[in-house]
Structures are given as C-alpha cells and as structure tokens.
Design an enzyme around this catalytic site. Structure first.
Site, PDB file in Angstrom:
ATOM      1  N   SER A  37       0.874  -1.175   0.000  1.00  0.00           N
ATOM      2  CA  SER A  37       0.000   0.000   0.000  1.00  0.00           C
ATOM      3  C   SER A  37       0.910   1.224   0.000  1.00  0.00           C
ATOM      4  CB  SER A  37      -0.849   0.010   1.265  1.00  0.00           C
ATOM      5  OG  SER A  37       0.016   0.120   2.382  1.00  0.00           O
ATOM      6  N   LYS A  38       0.301   2.396  -0.184  1.00  0.00           N
ATOM      7  CA  LYS A  38       1.100   3.621  -0.191  1.00  0.00           C
ATOM      8  C   LYS A  38       1.854   3.751   1.142  1.00  0.00           C
ATOM      9  CE  LYS A  38       0.607   8.321  -1.680  1.00  0.00           C
ATOM     10  NZ  LYS A  38      -0.109   9.478  -1.219  1.00  0.00           N
ATOM     11  N   ARG A  39       1.152   3.414   2.213  1.00  0.00           N
ATOM     12  CA  ARG A  39       1.756   3.538   3.545  1.00  0.00           C
ATOM     13  C   ARG A  39       2.952   2.585   3.675  1.00  0.00           C
ATOM     14  NH1 ARG A  39       1.248   0.869   8.119  1.00  0.00           N
ATOM     15  NH2 ARG A  39      -0.337  -0.542   7.285  1.00  0.00           N
TER      16      ARG A  39
END
Ligand code: GLU
Length: 461
Positions: free
Chosen positions: A233-235
C-alpha cells in the site's frame, strides 16, 4: 575467497524501504554465500534530493539488518572526475555527440512521430551537426540502429532487445556531469562489480548500460533482476525499515520474510541468519512477483522470537519496556523469567513488553480491568484470595513447583476447584483475565508482590 563483487547502490533521498532492503539482502547473501565482497555505493549525484540524513538512515537500517559492507562506501558525487574522464574517452572516440534539442523540440518531435505512426524515440537529428558554441547542449551516446543487444539475466533468463528500440541516450550534461545510466556503468566498472543484482524496474536500463560498457571498452558484468514486490500500500511503500524495528520485529525475521518474497528453498519457511547464508543461491530466485503479506511477516517474527537466545531477547525487549516507563536491567533474572513466561504468546517485541509490563509495575499501580474485576472478583473469590495470601506467606522455597503444590493443597483443604482461584488470582496479579501460566507467573513475580497483589484484590470494592 571468491572474486564475486556485488553492490547495493541506493539513492539517498529517503529511508530504506522493504524493496530496497530486499535488493541489498540478495546482494549481501550472494556475497557472503560465496565468500565474495558486498560493496555500498551511495548514488548522491542528485544534490537537490540527496541528504546526509538519508544516507545515515539507509546505513543504519542496513547495519540493524546485519548487512555489513566491505571496503569504504563509495559516494558517487565524489567520482565526478572519473565520470568526466570516461566522457572524454567517448568524445575522443566519437561515440557521443552534442544534442541541442530543447524540451520543446523533443515534444514536437514526439508529437510528429505519433502522428506518423513512428516510435517516439529521439531521431538523431543533432548527430553530425556542426558545433554551436552559443547554444546549450547535452551529450548523447550513439546507439546501434540494427541488430540486437542480448544478455543472460541471472534471474530472468535471456533478454533480447532490438537495437532500434534503443534511442541515442543522454549520458551527460554540457559540464560533463553524468546522468544515471552513465555514472552507474563508470562506477560499477571502477568498483570491479562482477554481478549487478537489482530490481526488475532497472531491466530496461540494462541493454543501454551494456552498450555504454562496450563503448568504453569495459568488461560487461553479469546482471540479475529481482522480481518486484506487490501488495505494498502507499503507507507500506513509504515505511522505512526502522518502522519494523519500532514495531518490535527482529532483524533476522525481517530478512527471513523479505528474502522469501522472491526466493525459495524447497518449502522451508524459517531460516536462521547462518542458514540463510548457507542456503541462498541466486539461481533459486523466482521470476514471478512476490506479494507482501503482513500476517505472514508477523508469523515469521513470532517464530524468530521463539528461537531467540534468552539473553539477547531480554536485551532487545528492555527498550520496549522503557518506552512503557519501565526501567529494567536487561540482565535482571526477573526480566528473563518474565520473558520466558510470555514469549510463546508474543508475535512482536512490543507485544512481549506489553504482556510482561505488569510484572514490573508497583503493586498498587497495576491497573485492574473493570470487566475482569466484575466477573472474577466475587465475594467468594475475594475470600479465597485473602486466605490464599495468608497460606502462601510462609512458603519456602518460592518456586513454580512449590507454589503449584501449595495452591493445590489450599484448594483441596477448602474443597474448591483450582478454577475457583485461578482466574481471580490472575486478575489480582496482572489486572486482566489474560496472562502467563499462574504458577510460573507467581514464581517470577516473587512472594512479596504476589501476596501484596492478592490482598489488594481481596479488598477491591
Ligand atoms: N540508485 C539506483 C536506485 O536507487 C540503483 C542503481 C542500480 O542498482 O543500478 O534505484
């Protein structure tokens, strides 16, 4: 000692992510497996984006993961004179030409090519043009226009690129400062790199770099491109390795997990650091992408916590307790006992610290969970706890076995079952319904704290 020399070449523009750590790890393992060298090159030619803090974050993360590098790290920004010398060679041999095209010229060229159904590569229009001292320019490396560039990738197999797909490449600015593909070739050659192992995102750079090697008359190294990691994910993509450290992952567990995202050794899942070095073979790297699965990563960490030497585990857990406001000496036997009673239930060091902090709190400060109190500290239970506290007062010696015998005898004497005191005891000692095995916990907690906590619970309103 083998002559294998591999490198990790991060751009210091941020933290070390899982993907970068895995690239470094594959190189490091390959070097260590073969008794070769693992080198570090900091690609800091982008002076705007490169920072010393980032270099530090990357080297700290590598050190934490146990990836030691041989020789002093090479800073690409300090190799400018070597890059310029290499450019001079190419100028002398007429392998490069000055390109005066502006970004607008390139955009117009691209548009025309699309309209005419041609490829949008640079069309070589500046090749052979007379010098124009008044115009800004860049250096373009002339690529062959026919034939193929072929190499046998150590992971991906044979990679064939039609040379007509390789556009004449901008390799340096007019001041001689290099662009990525050029600097990488000059530096890898100077460092004597024998195998370039990096992410698959660089696969399309490789034929261009091979041509530059040949242009400079340098030996072309072998290349291995690693499959990408999916499911980030982006995180997760922006999370640095230090965030796993802060969450309580062991470095060997992070390595074990990320190496399996692209490499397998039969169906073995768990590897000690030594076993990993022994088993790793570049030939076993998968071609297909690996997908990140945090649950599996946590499972891997749980396995490594179980395998961790108890002295080291105490040393690693102490800072997590400190973060909870509990100062404890890593050599304190109470800490070792506390950890032994809780490690099987702990998937991270943070969970382990959370699970054992009750041992170290002031007896009167152990927070009692309201629901657990309401459910388990009934009037009957409180009477049992008070009597049990008295029964345990003179117990000698104080050990898991003696506590177990004494509590069982206490139950027999009062004609009650163990369960009638076990949960109330647990609430009294830990403040909650969960916790390690009762007798072991009491042994670790010690007589005084056990009795004080039992009495405190007995008096709970
Ligand atoms: N500095 C490049 C990067 O961080 C790596 C260059 C290479 O491995 O060839 O993507």
């Amino acid at each position: 000692m083998s002559d294998i020399r591999v490198r990790f070449a991060p751009s210091p523009t941020g933290v070390l992510h899982l993907g970068g750590a895995r690239t470094a790890l594959f190189n490091w393992l390959w070097a260590r497996h073969n008794g070769g060298k693992f080198l570090l090159r900091i690609e800091d030619t982008d002076r705007q984006r490169s920072t010393a803090a980032s270099t530090r974050a990357i080297t700290d993360a590598l050190a934490w993961l146990g990836m030691d590098w041989d020789e002093d790290p090479v800073f690409q920004s300090q190799r400018l004179s070597a890059h310029k010398a290499a450019l001079d060679t190419l100028i002398e041999q007429q392998r490069v030409y000055k390109c005066y095209c502006t970004p607008e010229d390139r955009a117009a060229m691209r548009e025309q090519a699309i309209k005419a159904g041609r490829t949008t590569q640079y069309d070589g229009r500046c090749d052979g043009k007379p010098d124009d001292p008044d115009k800004p320019f860049v250096w373009r490396f002339r690529m062959p226009t026919s034939g193929e560039t072929v190499f046998d990738d150590l992971v991906m197999g044979r990679i064939v690129t039609a040379n007509e797909e390789l556009e004449d490449l901008v390799i340096a600015r007019s001041d001689g400062s290099p662009l990525y593909n050029f600097a990488v070739v000059v530096d890898d050659a100077a460092m004597g790199i024998t195998q370039v192992i990096r992410g698959k995102d660089h696969l399309t750079n490789t034929p261009k770099q091979i041509r530059i090697y040949e242009g400079l008359g340098l030996k072309v190294p072998a290349f291995g491109h690693l499959p990408l990691i999916l499911g980030l994910s982006k995180r997760l993509r922006s999370a640095g390795i230090e965030s796993y450290r802060e969450q309580g992952y062991l470095p060997e567990a992070v390595n074990n997990y990320i190496v399996r995202l692209g490499w397998s050794h039969g169906d073995q899942e768990i590897f000690s650091p030594e076993a990993l070095v022994a088993a790793f073979d570049l030939g076993d790297v998968n071609r297909s992408e690996g997908t990140l699965n945090l649950e599996k990563m946590t499972w891997t960490n749980h396995q490594h916590i179980q395998a961790c030497d108890s002295t080291r585990l105490a040393r690693l857990t102490a800072p997590f307790l400190e973060a909870l406001g509990i100062a404890v000496d890593p050599g304190d036997p109470k800490l070792t006992g506390a950890i032994a009673s809780r490690r099987t239930k702990s998937k991270t060091l943070r969970e382990l610290a959370d699970g054992i902090c009750f041992y170290f709190l002031q007896d009167a400060a152990v927070p009692l969970d309201e629901k657990a109190v309401a459910k388990h500290l009934t009037d009957d239970a409180k009477a049992h706890l008070e009597a049990l506290a008295s029964a345990l007062e003179g117990l000698e010696p104080w050990s898991e076995d003696s506590v177990s015998d004494a509590i069982k005898a206490f139950c027999t004497q009062r004609s009650i079952k163990l369960k009638h005191v076990a949960q109330p005891c647990r609430v009294a000692l830990t403040g909650s319904e969960t916790g390690p095995g009762l007798f072991e916990m009491m042994a670790v907690l010690g007589r005084d704290a056990t009795i004080t906590r039992l009495r405190r619970a007995a008096q709970e309103q």
